[in-house]
Design a protein around this motif. Structure first.
Motif, mmCIF file in Angstrom:
data_model
loop_
_atom_site.group_PDB
_atom_site.id
_atom_site.type_symbol
_atom_site.label_atom_id
_atom_site.label_comp_id
_atom_site.label_asym_id
_atom_site.label_seq_id
_atom_site.Cartn_x
_atom_site.Cartn_y
_atom_site.Cartn_z
ATOM 1 N N GLY A 102 32.042 35.128 -4.242
ATOM 2 C CA GLY A 102 31.688 35.304 -5.477
ATOM 3 C C GLY A 102 32.459 34.472 -6.442
ATOM 4 O O GLY A 102 33.155 33.715 -5.889
ATOM 5 N N ARG A 103 32.088 34.471 -7.420
ATOM 6 C CA ARG A 103 32.689 33.491 -8.454
ATOM 7 C C ARG A 103 34.092 34.085 -8.952
ATOM 8 O O ARG A 103 34.193 35.096 -9.360
ATOM 9 C CB ARG A 103 31.906 33.348 -9.512
ATOM 10 N N LEU A 104 35.058 33.105 -8.270
ATOM 11 C CA LEU A 104 36.410 33.561 -8.642
ATOM 12 C C LEU A 104 36.991 32.774 -10.147
ATOM 13 O O LEU A 104 37.215 31.679 -10.138
ATOM 14 C CB LEU A 104 37.378 33.347 -7.365
ATOM 15 N N TRP A 105 37.373 33.617 -10.992
ATOM 16 C CA TRP A 105 38.015 33.064 -12.361
ATOM 17 C C TRP A 105 39.725 33.407 -12.065
ATOM 18 O O TRP A 105 39.776 34.443 -11.448
ATOM 19 C CB TRP A 105 37.466 33.497 -13.563
ATOM 20 N N ALA A 106 40.466 32.753 -12.692
ATOM 21 C CA ALA A 106 41.692 32.955 -12.872
ATOM 22 C C ALA A 106 42.396 32.703 -14.300
ATOM 23 O O ALA A 106 42.145 31.659 -14.691
ATOM 24 C CB ALA A 106 42.684 32.087 -12.013
ATOM 25 N N LEU A 107 43.286 33.697 -14.606
ATOM 26 C CA LEU A 107 44.058 33.513 -15.859
ATOM 27 C C LEU A 107 45.372 33.102 -15.607
ATOM 28 O O LEU A 107 45.991 34.059 -14.902
ATOM 29 C CB LEU A 107 43.728 34.883 -16.447
ATOM 30 N N ALA A 108 46.046 32.152 -16.328
ATOM 31 C CA ALA A 108 47.366 32.134 -16.280
ATOM 32 C C ALA A 108 47.668 32.008 -17.815
ATOM 33 O O ALA A 108 46.971 31.377 -18.809
ATOM 34 C CB ALA A 108 47.630 30.355 -15.926
ATOM 35 N N VAL B 124 44.764 41.386 -26.682
ATOM 36 C CA VAL B 124 43.338 42.005 -26.822
ATOM 37 C C VAL B 124 42.236 40.830 -27.053
ATOM 38 O O VAL B 124 41.423 41.055 -26.385
ATOM 39 C CB VAL B 124 43.320 42.801 -28.156
ATOM 40 N N GLN B 125 42.819 39.749 -27.486
ATOM 41 C CA GLN B 125 41.685 38.589 -27.580
ATOM 42 C C GLN B 125 41.243 38.014 -26.264
ATOM 43 O O GLN B 125 40.161 37.906 -25.979
ATOM 44 C CB GLN B 125 42.348 37.665 -28.507
ATOM 45 N N VAL B 126 42.311 38.007 -25.658
ATOM 46 C CA VAL B 126 42.120 37.538 -24.116
ATOM 47 C C VAL B 126 41.313 38.364 -23.470
ATOM 48 O O VAL B 126 40.145 38.103 -22.521
ATOM 49 C CB VAL B 126 43.094 37.008 -23.353
ATOM 50 N N ILE B 127 41.481 39.627 -23.376
ATOM 51 C CA ILE B 127 40.975 40.456 -22.722
ATOM 52 C C ILE B 127 39.296 40.841 -23.268
ATOM 53 O O ILE B 127 38.247 40.655 -22.330
ATOM 54 C CB ILE B 127 41.328 41.901 -22.887
ATOM 55 N N GLN B 128 39.234 40.660 -24.555
ATOM 56 C CA GLN B 128 37.649 40.533 -25.123
ATOM 57 C C GLN B 128 36.959 39.413 -24.573
ATOM 58 O O GLN B 128 35.806 39.486 -24.130
ATOM 59 C CB GLN B 128 37.809 40.792 -26.511
ATOM 60 N N LEU B 129 37.621 38.151 -24.649
ATOM 61 C CA LEU B 129 36.763 36.885 -23.949
ATOM 62 C C LEU B 129 36.407 37.056 -22.407
ATOM 63 O O LEU B 129 35.444 36.887 -22.272
ATOM 64 C CB LEU B 129 37.582 35.802 -24.156
ATOM 65 N N LEU B 130 37.491 37.687 -21.927
ATOM 66 C CA LEU B 130 37.243 37.990 -20.393
ATOM 67 C C LEU B 130 36.205 38.955 -20.237
ATOM 68 O O LEU B 130 35.123 38.748 -19.363
ATOM 69 C CB LEU B 130 38.390 38.464 -19.492
ATOM 70 N N GLU B 131 36.118 40.135 -20.851
ATOM 71 C CA GLU B 131 35.134 41.025 -20.930
ATOM 72 C C GLU B 131 33.724 40.508 -21.358
ATOM 73 O O GLU B 131 32.643 40.878 -20.866
ATOM 74 C CB GLU B 131 35.439 42.328 -21.749
ATOM 75 N N THR B 132 33.660 39.682 -22.518
ATOM 76 C CA THR B 132 32.446 39.211 -22.735
ATOM 77 C C THR B 132 31.686 38.275 -21.503
ATOM 78 O O THR B 132 30.685 38.108 -21.210
ATOM 79 C CB THR B 132 32.468 38.150 -23.917
ATOM 80 N N HIS B 133 32.741 37.357 -20.678
ATOM 81 C CA HIS B 133 32.136 36.619 -19.781
ATOM 82 C C HIS B 133 31.817 37.498 -18.585
ATOM 83 O O HIS B 133 30.658 37.315 -17.757
ATOM 84 C CB HIS B 133 33.210 35.804 -19.271
ATOM 85 N N ARG B 134 32.550 38.707 -18.358
ATOM 86 C CA ARG B 134 31.983 39.526 -17.288
ATOM 87 C C ARG B 134 30.528 40.094 -17.461
ATOM 88 O O ARG B 134 29.967 40.080 -16.801
ATOM 89 C CB ARG B 134 33.269 40.710 -17.161
ATOM 90 N N LEU B 135 30.394 40.634 -18.780
ATOM 91 C CA LEU B 135 29.262 40.990 -19.106
ATOM 92 C C LEU B 135 27.952 39.980 -19.093
ATOM 93 O O LEU B 135 26.932 40.342 -18.625
ATOM 94 C CB LEU B 135 29.557 41.637 -20.327
ATOM 95 N N ALA B 136 28.441 38.991 -19.367
ATOM 96 C CA ALA B 136 27.307 37.869 -18.972
ATOM 97 C C ALA B 136 27.468 37.387 -17.479
ATOM 98 O O ALA B 136 26.474 36.446 -17.113
ATOM 99 C CB ALA B 136 27.701 36.594 -19.651
ATOM 100 N N SER B 137 28.054 38.189 -16.642
ATOM 101 C CA SER B 137 28.012 37.880 -15.123
ATOM 102 C C SER B 137 28.538 36.389 -14.752
ATOM 103 O O SER B 137 27.904 35.909 -13.938
ATOM 104 C CB SER B 137 26.600 38.133 -14.577
ATOM 105 N N ASP B 138 29.243 35.900 -15.692
ATOM 106 C CA ASP B 138 29.767 34.720 -15.290
ATOM 107 C C ASP B 138 31.116 34.565 -14.120
ATOM 108 O O ASP B 138 31.223 33.458 -13.564
ATOM 109 C CB ASP B 138 30.658 34.024 -16.720
ATOM 110 N N PHE B 139 31.622 35.720 -13.737
ATOM 111 C CA PHE B 139 32.342 35.686 -12.680
ATOM 112 C C PHE B 139 32.257 37.302 -11.995
ATOM 113 O O PHE B 139 31.839 37.994 -12.637
ATOM 114 C CB PHE B 139 33.809 35.493 -13.019
#
Length: 146
Positions: free
Chosen positions: A15-21, A78-93
């Motif tokens: 699956g598509r793996l994203w990573a946050l540093a 919170v901003q970072v989590i919101q961005l990640l959640e937006t991309h998760r909802l779009a099935s980007d990862f």
């Protein structure tokens, strides 16, 4: 390593793996870590509360913030989590790896919606955010066995 377990030992699923540093002022999100040269998203904290205190030094604040740096850090998480959640909802990862200091990993975990948290395959207590692009990608791939 996934919560202290090497990912190779757990049989990381495809699956598509994203990573946050991330640190308290900067977040770098590498998209599709397993692919060559993934694009990168970068966010920087705004420090609105701290800037407000500096700008209003001549006037007493109506409501004093006990710790403006901590409040700015919470806002940034919170901003970072919101961005990640937006991309998760779009099935980007499908999978997400987190690299940050232990305290920040705890804040991320506490603030994540359950479905976003369910995509997390690794929480690595390392601060990699300052590494140059290729070195960052190599360090993440090494840690994640991809």
């Amino acid at each position: 390593m996934a919560d202290g377990i090497p990912l190779g030992a757990t049989g990381m699923e495809p699956g598509r793996l994203w990573a946050l540093a991330m640190n308290t002022t900067r977040a770098r999100i590498l998209r599709d870590v397993a692919a060559p040269g993934p694009p990168e998203l970068v966010m920087r904290a705004e420090h609105r509360r701290l800037q407000g205190l500096v700008g209003a030094a001549a006037q007493p604040p109506a409501i004093a913030e006990a710790d403006p740096l901590a409040a700015d850090r919470r806002d940034f998480v919170v901003q970072v989590i919101q961005l990640l959640e937006t991309h998760r909802l779009a099935s980007d990862f499908d999978r997400l790896a987190l690299f940050a200091a232990p305290a920040l990993l705890g804040e991320l975990r506490a603030g994540m919606p359950a479905r976003l948290d369910a995509t997390v395959v690794a929480r690595v207590p390392r601060t990699l955010v300052e590494m140059p692009g290729d070195a960052l990608l190599d360090a993440m791939r090494s840690e994640l066995d991809v």
